[in-house]
Design an enzyme around this catalytic site. Structure first.
Site, PDB file in Angstrom:
ATOM      1  N   ASP A  34      14.940  28.682  -7.207  1.00  0.00           N
ATOM      2  CA  ASP A  34      13.797  29.440  -6.741  1.00  0.00           C
ATOM      3  C   ASP A  34      13.185  28.831  -5.825  1.00  0.00           C
ATOM      4  O   ASP A  34      12.439  27.812  -6.005  1.00  0.00           O
ATOM      5  CB  ASP A  34      12.807  29.664  -7.862  1.00  0.00           C
ATOM      6  CG  ASP A  34      11.512  30.780  -7.708  1.00  0.00           C
ATOM      7  OD1 ASP A  34      11.392  30.954  -6.585  1.00  0.00           O
ATOM      8  OD2 ASP A  34      10.834  30.854  -8.546  1.00  0.00           O
ATOM      9  N   TYR A 123       5.897  42.288   5.096  1.00  0.00           N
ATOM     10  CA  TYR A 123       6.927  41.800   5.234  1.00  0.00           C
ATOM     11  C   TYR A 123       7.162  40.903   6.828  1.00  0.00           C
ATOM     12  O   TYR A 123       7.432  39.676   6.515  1.00  0.00           O
ATOM     13  CB  TYR A 123       8.324  42.951   5.351  1.00  0.00           C
ATOM     14  CG  TYR A 123       9.531  42.225   5.693  1.00  0.00           C
ATOM     15  CD1 TYR A 123      10.149  41.467   4.762  1.00  0.00           C
ATOM     16  CD2 TYR A 123      10.027  42.585   7.049  1.00  0.00           C
ATOM     17  CE1 TYR A 123      11.447  40.848   5.005  1.00  0.00           C
ATOM     18  CE2 TYR A 123      11.353  42.040   7.320  1.00  0.00           C
ATOM     19  CZ  TYR A 123      12.089  41.083   6.346  1.00  0.00           C
ATOM     20  OH  TYR A 123      13.262  40.580   6.756  1.00  0.00           O
ATOM     21  N   TRP A 148      17.969  44.540  11.743  1.00  0.00           N
ATOM     22  CA  TRP A 148      18.831  45.633  11.538  1.00  0.00           C
ATOM     23  C   TRP A 148      20.149  45.346  11.048  1.00  0.00           C
ATOM     24  O   TRP A 148      21.514  45.665  11.567  1.00  0.00           O
ATOM     25  CB  TRP A 148      19.075  46.747  12.444  1.00  0.00           C
ATOM     26  CG  TRP A 148      17.647  47.555  12.896  1.00  0.00           C
ATOM     27  CD1 TRP A 148      16.378  46.934  12.853  1.00  0.00           C
ATOM     28  CD2 TRP A 148      17.587  48.638  13.531  1.00  0.00           C
ATOM     29  NE1 TRP A 148      15.662  47.845  13.394  1.00  0.00           N
ATOM     30  CE2 TRP A 148      16.404  48.757  13.941  1.00  0.00           C
ATOM     31  CE3 TRP A 148      18.620  49.574  13.985  1.00  0.00           C
ATOM     32  CZ2 TRP A 148      15.989  50.032  14.645  1.00  0.00           C
ATOM     33  CZ3 TRP A 148      18.283  50.681  14.518  1.00  0.00           C
ATOM     34  CH2 TRP A 148      16.849  51.181  14.854  1.00  0.00           C
TER      35      TRP A 148
HETATM   36  N1  LIG Z   1      18.451  43.006   6.047  1.00  0.00           N
HETATM   37  C1  LIG Z   1      18.190  43.043   7.566  1.00  0.00           C
HETATM   38  O1  LIG Z   1      18.175  43.907   7.959  1.00  0.00           O
HETATM   39  C2  LIG Z   1      17.355  41.721   7.831  1.00  0.00           C
HETATM   40  C3  LIG Z   1      16.798  41.837   9.283  1.00  0.00           C
HETATM   41  C4  LIG Z   1      16.255  40.950   9.675  1.00  0.00           C
HETATM   42  C5  LIG Z   1      16.054  39.758   9.248  1.00  0.00           C
HETATM   43  N2  LIG Z   1      16.602  39.618   7.835  1.00  0.00           N
HETATM   44  C6  LIG Z   1      16.419  38.227   7.395  1.00  0.00           C
HETATM   45  O2  LIG Z   1      17.872  37.903   6.996  1.00  0.00           O
HETATM   46  C7  LIG Z   1      17.892  36.999   5.625  1.00  0.00           C
HETATM   47  C8  LIG Z   1      18.660  37.564   4.725  1.00  0.00           C
HETATM   48  O3  LIG Z   1      18.561  38.714   4.631  1.00  0.00           O
HETATM   49  P1  LIG Z   1      19.648  39.726   3.674  1.00  0.00           P
HETATM   50  O4  LIG Z   1      19.751  40.988   4.078  1.00  0.00           O
HETATM   51  O5  LIG Z   1      21.007  38.963   3.541  1.00  0.00           O
HETATM   52  O6  LIG Z   1      18.885  39.767   2.256  1.00  0.00           O
HETATM   53  P2  LIG Z   1      19.235  40.002   0.730  1.00  0.00           P
HETATM   54  O7  LIG Z   1      20.588  40.655   0.822  1.00  0.00           O
HETATM   55  O8  LIG Z   1      18.140  40.724   0.165  1.00  0.00           O
HETATM   56  O9  LIG Z   1      19.166  38.458   0.423  1.00  0.00           O
HETATM   57  C9  LIG Z   1      18.369  37.906   0.254  1.00  0.00           C
HETATM   58  C10 LIG Z   1      18.471  36.833  -1.016  1.00  0.00           C
HETATM   59  O10 LIG Z   1      17.338  35.852  -1.304  1.00  0.00           O
HETATM   60  C11 LIG Z   1      17.505  35.836  -2.775  1.00  0.00           C
HETATM   61  N3  LIG Z   1      15.988  35.606  -3.194  1.00  0.00           N
HETATM   62  C12 LIG Z   1      14.679  36.253  -3.428  1.00  0.00           C
HETATM   63  N4  LIG Z   1      13.923  35.623  -3.777  1.00  0.00           N
HETATM   64  C13 LIG Z   1      14.101  34.210  -3.799  1.00  0.00           C
HETATM   65  C14 LIG Z   1      13.672  33.191  -4.387  1.00  0.00           C
HETATM   66  N5  LIG Z   1      12.385  33.327  -4.902  1.00  0.00           N
HETATM   67  N6  LIG Z   1      14.319  32.064  -4.341  1.00  0.00           N
HETATM   68  C15 LIG Z   1      15.600  31.894  -4.039  1.00  0.00           C
HETATM   69  N7  LIG Z   1      16.338  33.212  -3.426  1.00  0.00           N
HETATM   70  C16 LIG Z   1      15.595  34.186  -3.495  1.00  0.00           C
HETATM   71  C17 LIG Z   1      17.677  37.244  -3.200  1.00  0.00           C
HETATM   72  O11 LIG Z   1      18.089  37.221  -4.510  1.00  0.00           O
HETATM   73  P3  LIG Z   1      17.969  38.653  -5.359  1.00  0.00           P
HETATM   74  O12 LIG Z   1      18.568  39.396  -4.832  1.00  0.00           O
HETATM   75  O13 LIG Z   1      18.256  37.907  -6.730  1.00  0.00           O
HETATM   76  O14 LIG Z   1      16.229  38.803  -5.595  1.00  0.00           O
HETATM   77  C18 LIG Z   1      18.777  37.456  -2.066  1.00  0.00           C
HETATM   78  O15 LIG Z   1      20.073  37.076  -2.828  1.00  0.00           O
HETATM   79  C19 LIG Z   1      16.238  37.043   5.182  1.00  0.00           C
HETATM   80  O16 LIG Z   1      15.469  36.034   5.572  1.00  0.00           O
HETATM   81  C20 LIG Z   1      15.805  38.393   5.831  1.00  0.00           C
HETATM   82  O17 LIG Z   1      14.372  38.245   6.005  1.00  0.00           O
HETATM   83  C21 LIG Z   1      17.235  40.658   7.019  1.00  0.00           C
END
Ligand SMILES: NC(=O)c1ccc[n+]([C@@H]2O[C@H](COP(=O)([O-])OP(=O)(O)OC[C@H]3O[C@@H](n4cnc5c(N)ncnc54)[C@H](OP(=O)(O)O)[C@@H]3O)[C@@H](O)[C@H]2O)c1
Length: 297
Positions: A34, A123, A148
């Site tokens: 966490d 966010y 995205w």
């Molecule tokens: N997806 C997009 O379009 C997008 C766009 C721009 C930037 N980003 C950034 O890219 C990064 C990766 O995003 P993603 O799309 O891969 O997101 P994701 O699939 O939601 O992955 C995020 C991970 O963080 C974990 N997490 C949540 N709370 C946590 C905690 N307290 N301690 C440790 N782990 C925790 C989640 O676990 P659980 O699933 O178990 O909660 C999940 O495995 C993030 O920083 C996001 O802000 C994403």
């Protein structure tokens, strides 16, 4: 040695694949760690000092963040702050992922790396808070803003649109928010390039696939290619709507395009177009589809 945090997320999974493909020595943590708790970070930290920590964790539910503000701030601001402090203490470098949603989307030519964050939802504000903490705590950091994100797994727009195209006769998708769709695999390559650089350049970088579209344009491209690849049986109509006609809990920027000049000049990584990247992703989905029963989230 590299410590990957958030290995179970959409991006984290791809970064781990990339680390493995390069035969790099790494440790990886998933939901057991966490990031909002220092004791958890210490407990799951690898025994050997990592040279780099890659933070792919995040609170990414943009609409839910409006009602779960505390959780969003804890994961997106306090988590990176604690990781930066850990890195500072251990002499490690931190690569942290941020977002185009730190901007309000009002600039007609998009955002350079030095543009001042101006978030318009919780966010985006919490992610901007995380960036500030990382900059304040640790000199040897790389913040990569992206946008995205899509991939062949996880919660993302490509898989959602494919699922909806299979189950609905017609879709409505907003056509007044512009951005650059980005394949998680391409970003994962860029991340590994940074953490394997012999002389890393620190600071804030942007990485997206090149080109700009709207969610409607993106959905239409997914549909057209998915029909060609046999992923959906026939072409469905996708109706354009404005954001006003499609209210969501969180307001979203209308033009959150990021210029990636600094990443290209510092690391020599020139992103391909989002259309090429989408094609690659859909082809992978199609070959997985052929190999086993097609299950979409
Ligand atoms: N997806 C997009 O379009 C997008 C766009 C721009 C930037 N980003 C950034 O890219 C990064 C990766 O995003 P993603 O799309 O891969 O997101 P994701 O699939 O939601 O992955 C995020 C991970 O963080 C974990 N997490 C949540 N709370 C946590 C905690 N307290 N301690 C440790 N782990 C925790 C989640 O676990 P659980 O699933 O178990 O909660 C999940 O495995 C993030 O920083 C996001 O802000 C994403």
């Amino acid at each position: 040695m590299i410590w990957l945090i958030g290995r179970s997320g959409m991006l984290g999974r791809l970064v781990e694949q990339e680390l493995r493909a390069h035969n790099l020595e790494y440790a990886a943590s998933g939901p057991e760690l966490d990031v909002t708790r220092p004791d958890s970070i210490d407990h799951f930290a690898p025994k050997r000092k990592p040279r780099w920590v890659i933070n792919c964790s995040g609170y990414t539910a943009v609409d839910s963040a409006e009602s779960e503000e505390d959780q969003a701030w804890a994961v997106n601001r306090d988590g990176p702050a604690l990781l930066a402090r850990y890195c500072q203490k251990r002499g490690a470098r931190l690569l942290h992922i941020s977002t185009d949603y730190v901007f309000d989307g009002s600039l007609p030519d998009g955002y350079g790396e030095d543009a001042e964050p101006s978030p318009i939802n919780v966010y985006g504000a919490s992610k901007a808070g995380g960036e500030e903490e990382v900059r304040a705590e640790l000199r040897e950091h790389v913040i990569v803003r992206t946008a995205w994100l899509f991939a062949e797994h996880g919660r993302n727009f490509v898989l959602t649109i494919l699922r909806l195209l299979k189950t609905r006769g017609e879709l409505t998708v907003v056509d007044d928010q512009h951005g650059s769709p980005t394949y998680g695999r391409d970003l994962a390559r860029a991340i590994v390039l940074v953490v394997t650089a012999s002389r890393p350049v620190y600071g804030t970088f942007h990485f997206t696939n090149s080109g700009v579209t709207t969610w409607h344009g993106f959905a239409s491209a997914i549909r057209d290619r998915a029909v060609e690849l046999g992923l959906i049986p026939k072409s469905r109509r996708i109706v354009r709507v404005s954001s006003d006609q499609f209210p969501t809990a969180a307001e979203r920027p209308s033009y959150s395009v990021l210029t990636c000049r600094r990443m290209i000049s510092a690391y020599g990584f020139e992103p391909r177009t989002w259309e090429e990247a989408l094609d690659d992703c859909l082809q992978r989905i199609a070959s997985e589809h052929q190999a086993r029963t097609f299950t979409l989230v």
